[in-house]
Design an enzyme around this catalytic site. Structure first.
Site, mmCIF file in Angstrom:
data_model
loop_
_atom_site.group_PDB
_atom_site.id
_atom_site.type_symbol
_atom_site.label_atom_id
_atom_site.label_comp_id
_atom_site.label_asym_id
_atom_site.label_seq_id
_atom_site.Cartn_x
_atom_site.Cartn_y
_atom_site.Cartn_z
ATOM 1 N N ARG A 49 0.842 -1.195 0.000
ATOM 2 C CA ARG A 49 0.000 0.000 0.000
ATOM 3 C C ARG A 49 0.877 1.245 0.000
ATOM 4 N NH1 ARG A 49 -3.879 -2.171 4.920
ATOM 5 N NH2 ARG A 49 -4.718 -3.986 3.826
ATOM 6 N N ASP A 51 2.071 5.009 -0.145
ATOM 7 C CA ASP A 51 1.446 6.214 0.393
ATOM 8 C C ASP A 51 1.050 7.191 -0.708
ATOM 9 O OD1 ASP A 51 1.812 5.263 2.944
ATOM 10 O OD2 ASP A 51 3.588 6.482 3.356
ATOM 11 N N TYR A 110 12.811 -0.446 -2.540
ATOM 12 C CA TYR A 110 12.447 0.951 -2.753
ATOM 13 C C TYR A 110 13.684 1.780 -3.074
ATOM 14 C CZ TYR A 110 7.648 0.557 -0.914
ATOM 15 O OH TYR A 110 6.323 0.250 -0.730
ATOM 16 N N ARG A 196 10.303 6.839 4.175
ATOM 17 C CA ARG A 196 10.356 8.302 4.174
ATOM 18 C C ARG A 196 10.892 8.845 5.494
ATOM 19 N NH1 ARG A 196 4.569 10.013 2.985
ATOM 20 N NH2 ARG A 196 5.468 12.081 3.372
#
Length: 254
Positions: A49, A51, A110, A196
């Protein structure tokens, strides 16, 4: 029958992957397009999921249907004609009904992209960040990060999870081409806001505003309130999702 879908998207205009009551999501946009193309309701589950504002170079999702699909180039082409320009489906292929896009995945990779120069042709796709950064110190922080398996300090406080354990495969920074700086991180799973928040602290470390010892102590604290501000979403990309051998055997060759 269960089918996998491989896709990519630019997340700038969306409230994230998951269907939201207060905005447009990647999931709801895909479901609407797929339902329109097939002529019956389709519910799609993704591998992760992402962001709001986060992008994906590679994402996988699955959906179930009682009717076998005509797996031709025309199916993918026609679906892409329905979808907006910032979402692209690359392949649809059958998998065993026991395979789950999220729970069968063994790792996610990522990247976070930073540029020192403003690029008017790619707004929202990188973080434009001018201050000087000490990359060696940021990579030292990555070595500290790799010693941990509990990441409660870098997960959003409202994360509804059973535990905060993640097994990191790697974490490091690279430079180039041009003025680009990229953070690479791979793990079996990620927590809500985890990457993040890590990048936000790394930027503080790179500017000598956060010491390596303080970074270590923050990770030990298991307290999100001490970790500081997360980096903006626009520089973050899901770039690879890995599955056990054989799961993607029916994926069309590129």
């Amino acid at each position: 029958m269960r089918y996998f879908m491989e896709l990519s998207y630019r997340g700038t205009a969306y409230r994230g992957w998951q269907t939201q009551a207060n905005g447009v999501s990647i999931q709801s946009t895909l479901e609407q397009a797929m339902s329109k193309r097939l002529g019956w309701p389709v519910y799609i589950l993704g591998s992760g999921r992402t962001d709001a504002g986060v992008h994906a170079e590679q994402q996988f999702a699955h959906f179930d249907t009682d009717q076998p699909l005509p797996l031709t180039d025309d199916l993918v082409y026609s679906l892409n004609c329905i979808l907006p320009d910032d979402i692209a489906v690359h392949a649809i292929f059958p998998v065993d009904e026991s395979v789950h896009a999220r729970f069968s995945a063994v790792s996610r990779y990522y990247q976070y992209h930073i540029t020192r120069e403003k690029n008017v042709f790619a707004p929202g796709l990188t973080l434009h960040f001018r201050p000087h950064l000490n990359i060696d110190r940021m990579n030292e922080a990555c070595q500290i990060l790799l010693r941990y398996t509990d990441f409660k300090s870098v997960s959003k406080a409202r994360a509804n999870v059973a535990h905060f354990r993640c097994e990191l495969a790697f974490a490091y920074w690279t430079t180039g081409p041009g003025d680009r700086l990229t953070f690479h991180i791979k793990a079996n799973r990620f927590l809500w806001g985890m990457v993040r928040t890590i990048v936000g602290m790394m930027l503080e470390i790179g500017q000598d505003r956060l010491s390596l010892d303080a970074f270590d102590q923050i990770l030990q604290a298991r307290d999100r309130t001490v970790a500081g501000r997360a980096a903006p979403a626009n520089g973050l990309y899901l770039v690879e999702v890995e599955y056990p051998e054989g799961v993607l055997a029916n994926r069309p060759a590129k």
